[in-house]
Structures are given as structure tokens and as C-alpha cells.
Scaffold this motif. Sequence first.
Motif, PDB file in Angstrom:
ATOM      1  N   GLY A  82       0.784  -1.220   0.000  1.00 44.93           N
ATOM      2  CA  GLY A  82       0.000   0.000   0.000  1.00 44.93           C
ATOM      3  C   GLY A  82       0.822   1.278   0.000  1.00 44.93           C
ATOM      4  N   ILE A  83       0.344   2.274   0.749  1.00 41.82           N
ATOM      5  CA  ILE A  83       0.985   3.592   0.771  1.00 41.82           C
ATOM      6  C   ILE A  83       2.388   3.535   1.380  1.00 41.82           C
ATOM      7  CG2 ILE A  83       0.728   5.992   1.500  1.00 41.82           C
ATOM      8  CD1 ILE A  83      -2.310   5.510   1.572  1.00 41.82           C
ATOM      9  N   PRO A  84       2.632   2.751   2.446  1.00 42.29           N
ATOM     10  CA  PRO A  84       4.011   2.667   2.944  1.00 42.29           C
ATOM     11  C   PRO A  84       5.002   2.207   1.879  1.00 42.29           C
ATOM     12  CG  PRO A  84       2.497   1.761   4.558  1.00 42.29           C
ATOM     13  CD  PRO A  84       1.689   2.007   3.320  1.00 42.29           C
ATOM     14  N   LEU A  85       4.614   1.200   1.109  1.00 40.36           N
ATOM     15  CA  LEU A  85       5.490   0.701   0.049  1.00 40.36           C
ATOM     16  C   LEU A  85       5.662   1.752  -1.049  1.00 40.36           C
ATOM     17  CD1 LEU A  85       7.126  -1.613  -1.129  1.00 40.36           C
ATOM     18  CD2 LEU A  85       5.002  -2.542  -2.082  1.00 40.36           C
ATOM     19  N   GLU A  86       4.589   2.474  -1.360  1.00 39.68           N
ATOM     20  CA  GLU A  86       4.677   3.546  -2.350  1.00 39.68           C
ATOM     21  C   GLU A  86       5.680   4.609  -1.912  1.00 39.68           C
ATOM     22  OE1 GLU A  86       1.836   7.067  -4.250  1.00 39.68           O
ATOM     23  OE2 GLU A  86       0.907   5.393  -3.153  1.00 39.68           O
ATOM     24  N   LEU A  87       5.647   4.983  -0.643  1.00 38.32           N
ATOM     25  CA  LEU A  87       6.585   5.981  -0.135  1.00 38.32           C
ATOM     26  C   LEU A  87       8.019   5.477  -0.229  1.00 38.32           C
ATOM     27  CD1 LEU A  87       7.424   8.574   1.253  1.00 38.32           C
ATOM     28  CD2 LEU A  87       6.729   7.568   3.445  1.00 38.32           C
ATOM     29  N   MET A  88       8.237   4.227   0.140  1.00 38.90           N
ATOM     30  CA  MET A  88       9.589   3.687   0.083  1.00 38.90           C
ATOM     31  C   MET A  88      10.097   3.627  -1.355  1.00 38.90           C
ATOM     32  SD  MET A  88      10.436   3.299   3.206  1.00 38.90           S
ATOM     33  CE  MET A  88      11.956   2.368   3.038  1.00 38.90           C
ATOM     34  N   ARG A  89       9.226   3.284  -2.297  1.00 32.61           N
ATOM     35  CA  ARG A  89       9.630   3.267  -3.700  1.00 32.61           C
ATOM     36  C   ARG A  89      10.000   4.666  -4.178  1.00 32.61           C
ATOM     37  NH1 ARG A  89       4.805  -0.684  -5.721  1.00 32.61           N
ATOM     38  NH2 ARG A  89       5.920  -2.667  -5.609  1.00 32.61           N
ATOM     39  N   ARG A  90       9.226   5.657  -3.754  1.00 35.31           N
ATOM     40  CA  ARG A  90       9.541   7.032  -4.141  1.00 35.31           C
ATOM     41  C   ARG A  90      10.911   7.429  -3.612  1.00 35.31           C
ATOM     42  NH1 ARG A  90       5.315  11.397  -4.761  1.00 35.31           N
ATOM     43  NH2 ARG A  90       3.592  10.421  -5.878  1.00 35.31           N
ATOM     44  N   ALA A  91      11.192   7.094  -2.359  1.00 38.97           N
ATOM     45  CA  ALA A  91      12.502   7.410  -1.798  1.00 38.97           C
ATOM     46  C   ALA A  91      13.609   6.690  -2.563  1.00 38.97           C
ATOM     47  CB  ALA A  91      12.534   7.045  -0.319  1.00 38.97           C
ATOM     48  N   ALA A  92      13.350   5.438  -2.952  1.00 38.41           N
ATOM     49  CA  ALA A  92      14.357   4.677  -3.703  1.00 38.41           C
ATOM     50  C   ALA A  92      14.612   5.298  -5.069  1.00 38.41           C
ATOM     51  CB  ALA A  92      13.889   3.230  -3.861  1.00 38.41           C
ATOM     52  N   GLU A  93      13.559   5.777  -5.718  1.00 38.05           N
ATOM     53  CA  GLU A  93      13.713   6.409  -7.028  1.00 38.05           C
ATOM     54  C   GLU A  93      14.570   7.668  -6.943  1.00 38.05           C
ATOM     55  OE1 GLU A  93       9.687   7.007  -8.163  1.00 38.05           O
ATOM     56  OE2 GLU A  93       9.348   4.896  -8.678  1.00 38.05           O
ATOM     57  N   GLY A  95      17.063   7.883  -4.927  1.00 37.34           N
ATOM     58  CA  GLY A  95      18.365   7.449  -4.451  1.00 37.34           C
ATOM     59  C   GLY A  95      18.495   7.420  -2.948  1.00 37.34           C
ATOM     60  N   GLY A  96      17.347   7.419  -2.236  1.00 40.93           N
ATOM     61  CA  GLY A  96      17.395   7.511  -0.785  1.00 40.93           C
ATOM     62  C   GLY A  96      16.813   6.332  -0.040  1.00 40.93           C
ATOM     63  N   ALA A  97      16.718   5.178  -0.667  1.00 40.97           N
ATOM     64  CA  ALA A  97      16.278   3.972   0.039  1.00 40.97           C
ATOM     65  C   ALA A  97      16.810   2.754  -0.693  1.00 40.97           C
ATOM     66  CB  ALA A  97      14.754   3.911   0.146  1.00 40.97           C
ATOM     67  N   GLU A  98      17.133   1.723   0.056  1.00 43.77           N
ATOM     68  CA  GLU A  98      17.607   0.458  -0.512  1.00 43.77           C
ATOM     69  C   GLU A  98      16.537  -0.599  -0.283  1.00 43.77           C
ATOM     70  OE1 GLU A  98      21.377  -0.607   1.122  1.00 43.77           O
ATOM     71  OE2 GLU A  98      22.319   1.320   0.609  1.00 43.77           O
ATOM     72  N   GLU A 111      17.486  12.790   4.559  1.00 41.35           N
ATOM     73  CA  GLU A 111      17.183  13.997   3.792  1.00 41.35           C
ATOM     74  C   GLU A 111      16.268  13.692   2.607  1.00 41.35           C
ATOM     75  OE1 GLU A 111      17.689  16.904   4.749  1.00 41.35           O
ATOM     76  OE2 GLU A 111      19.177  16.614   6.334  1.00 41.35           O
ATOM     77  N   ILE A 112      16.518  12.583   1.944  1.00 41.70           N
ATOM     78  CA  ILE A 112      15.682  12.225   0.792  1.00 41.70           C
ATOM     79  C   ILE A 112      14.323  11.733   1.253  1.00 41.70           C
ATOM     80  CG2 ILE A 112      15.484  10.599  -1.130  1.00 41.70           C
ATOM     81  CD1 ILE A 112      18.483  10.954  -1.569  1.00 41.70           C
ATOM     82  N   PHE A 113      14.291  11.054   2.388  1.00 40.96           N
ATOM     83  CA  PHE A 113      13.007  10.590   2.917  1.00 40.96           C
ATOM     84  C   PHE A 113      12.104  11.776   3.255  1.00 40.96           C
ATOM     85  CE2 PHE A 113      10.212   8.565   6.117  1.00 40.96           C
ATOM     86  CZ  PHE A 113       9.795   7.468   5.375  1.00 40.96           C
TER      87      PHE A 113
END
Length: 463
Positions: A82-93, A95-98, A111-113
Motif C-alpha cells: 500500500g501507501i508505505p510501500l509507495e513511499l519507500m519506492r519514491r525514496a528509492a527512485e 536514491g534515498g532507500a535500498e 534527507e531524501i526521505f
Amino acid sequence: MSGEGALESVAEPARETPVVGSFDVVVAGGGPAGVIAAVAAARGGARTLLIERYGFVGGMATSALVTPISEFRVGGRQHIGGIPLELMRRAAELGGAELERDSGNWPVNDEIFKLAAQRLLLESGVTLLLHSWIADAVADDGRVSHVIVQNKAGRVAYACEAVVDCTGDADLVRAAGLPTTKGDVLQPATLWFQLGGVDTDALGYVFGDAVDGILPVSESIRARLAELHAAGEVPLFGGPWINSFFHDGLVSINVLREATDASDPEWFSRTETSLREKMHAIIDVLRREFPEFRDAWLAKSGIQTGVRETHHIVGLYELNKDDIVHPKAFPDTVAKGAHTIDIHHTDSIDQSEFVILRHPYNVPFRALVPEGSENVVIAGRCLCADGPGFGSVRVMATCMAMGQGAGTAAALAVRHGLSMPGMDVDLLRSALIDGGAIVDFDNVHLENIAALAGTELAGTDRS
């Protein structure tokens, strides 16, 4: 001041507080749970206000530098979408999440989060009110009609139909006069920090993925710190958990811990100053004792100490250890968790009641609803849970999943005229599934749960 005996009270002049806005849903606290709750409420059609005390959102992930965010997967399966996964994907796009780690313990760049979360909120139509504290609430018999805020404009009120308390400390619940509880011994606080100039090549062996929910720890570094602690040269510590931080030479460290009550401002002020002194002392020890840190320099520390526990609501249900270890099929499940039961000691370098979980468990909506509430629901670490249950459910990914449940419920309550105790849980669960949330594994096609591939999460069988 405390410790000086009882002081006389003062009478403040009566005042009229101006109502400066009206919203369907007010979300208090812009941490991971609050961000997701606000987005869920806004996407559910509610005019939503998010109130945050700092000048940015992200809570413990940004103000306290807590990373990785745990935990989105267990046993090779995704249990938070859901929305948590969407947020993490946005951060990854950005360059701020692995998100490549199969454990579901996903590092974030603070900072990117901040940026990814802010964009998600604004694009969803959420109104942000930063630099503002929850000061009080106007409530009658469990129904909050106005949230009162203190900021540079003075003391102002916002009218609302439903509220979501994501403060972590149940600030709004307590202001509404609803019951809370607080343990005699709380989990300790931790001041996280980031170091540059570290020989990250030499430390590569501790940067691996978590195994069975347990992050790698250097046994040699821990053993030497334990010796120094026993000799009185190193303060109380945990781990140390040393995480690589997106660039060569940079690490994020979780090592300090100290007993405190973050809901007691005087005590927590002493904790903040104490841990900041200890942080500089332990960095000196790392430079002196370990070649990997010989040239290390302090890049950043949390603008506040990370808090694990303060107040809990007295909810309609208490999530307990048996619910965690032997998952129950709650009819009102709104989120799932799977983090190891992990209780940090306040007086030793160890942890207790360590239980590795290999399957996700369910979080019922009732654990998010305070007793006596009409239009108040919570998300995050102030939920109703016993000690071992809380030792697992408190982590940020699970709090984010709770946020989607609570925010969706708030929007439904406004739209359909429902109370929180009288929530239509079938309607709530259907809305969550439509929003990509995972509330039962048999509600989704597992082959479509691809956190790394950008595949849409879809609900099919709503049995």
C-alpha cells in the motif's frame, strides 16, 4: 522545577481561541505513521490537516536518523504494501532507500526521505501545518470537535470531524481526556549519529542483510566495547549496529542507550544533554580503539534522541505476546507486523525476550481505538499492547501500516457518519485492500506482490 517540592499554581486569564480552519480529519504528528495516515485520509476523500512540530516530516526516520526502516518482508513474503510501500519506492527512485534487501529492513537517507514524504503528502492534497504543537483539544464524551495548536501565531483552533493521533506519545488522546497508561520501566532512548571518514571497505562484513530479523554486529567491536564498559570507560550501549549510508566512508550508528521518560520534559532534557556528551565520548573511543574509525568525523547527529516508548492508549483490545507468536485471524485486521520481539534493557548492554518471528502477525483495528473514543483513533507506537507485543509492533514499517488503517478509517468515519468503536470493519478492510494494503495473504495474489518491480498491489478475494 521538579524536586523542589510542590509549587503553587497560577490562574491564567480566560481567553477566546480563534478557530482558523475546519477539516474533515486532523492528523497529529508527521512521523512515518502520521504521513501515511494523512495520505490515506486525503485519498479517502477527506479534507485533511497534518500538524507537525518540526519543519519537516518523517519523525524518527528523519529527526532521529533511525535506519533501516523495519520491516516490510519476512520469510520471503511481503506483508506491508500500500501507501508505505509507495513511499519507500519514491525514496528509492530519488536514491534515498535500498529496497533490495530480502529481509525487508530497508535503509533510508533521512534527507531524501523528508522530500519523498513531503511530495507524497502535497500531491495527495494534504494541508501541512509545520512548526506547530498540539496544545489541547475541545472534547465532549470522547468526541473531539477542535484541535488546539500552539505556534508562532499564538494559540489557534482547527475544527474537525475525526482525529488521528500519531504523536507517539498519545498527546491528543490525553488532551481529549481518554485513558492512557505508562509502564514503570520504559524502553531506553537512543541518540543516533552518522560518521564520515570511515573505512567502509574494512567494515563490509557488518553491512549485510538481516538474518531472521537480526542485523549483523561486529563481535570484535562489541567485545572490546563491553570490556571498556565493564571498566567504566564506555557508557551503556547496545549493538553496536553499524549501517552503511549510501556513500563510501559514511555510516549510521545505533549504539547509545539511556533510561528516560520522553514524556517528562525535564528528564528528557537531561537525557538529551547526557547522550550528546556520551556520543562525542564514544566517537573518541571508536577512533582510538578501531582502525576502521581512525579518521572518522561526525557528519550528523539526530536533532533529537530517538524514543522507543512512552504512553500507550487503553484500547478496545490489547495486542499481546501470544498474538505475536501465534498469529490470530482478527476480523478487524488493518495491518501486519513481523519484527523480532526486541526489548532493550535500561541497565545492561543486552536485550531480553528476544523472539525471532518467521511469519507475520495481525494488528486489529481495536488496538488503535481508545476506550471511550467516538472519533479518535491512533496509529504508531502508542497503540494498546503489552510489553512483549510492543517489543515487536513498535517499529516504523508496522507503524506506517497502522497509519494507512487509521487514516482510511478516519475518512470512512466522516463519509459514512461512523464512530470509531462502531466502524464497519468490512468496509474498512475493503478500502484498505483497494489501497494496496495487505491485511490477509489470501486477499492478494502473492505473485503480484513485487516490492522491487513496481507492480501494483491488488486485492481480489475479499473473504
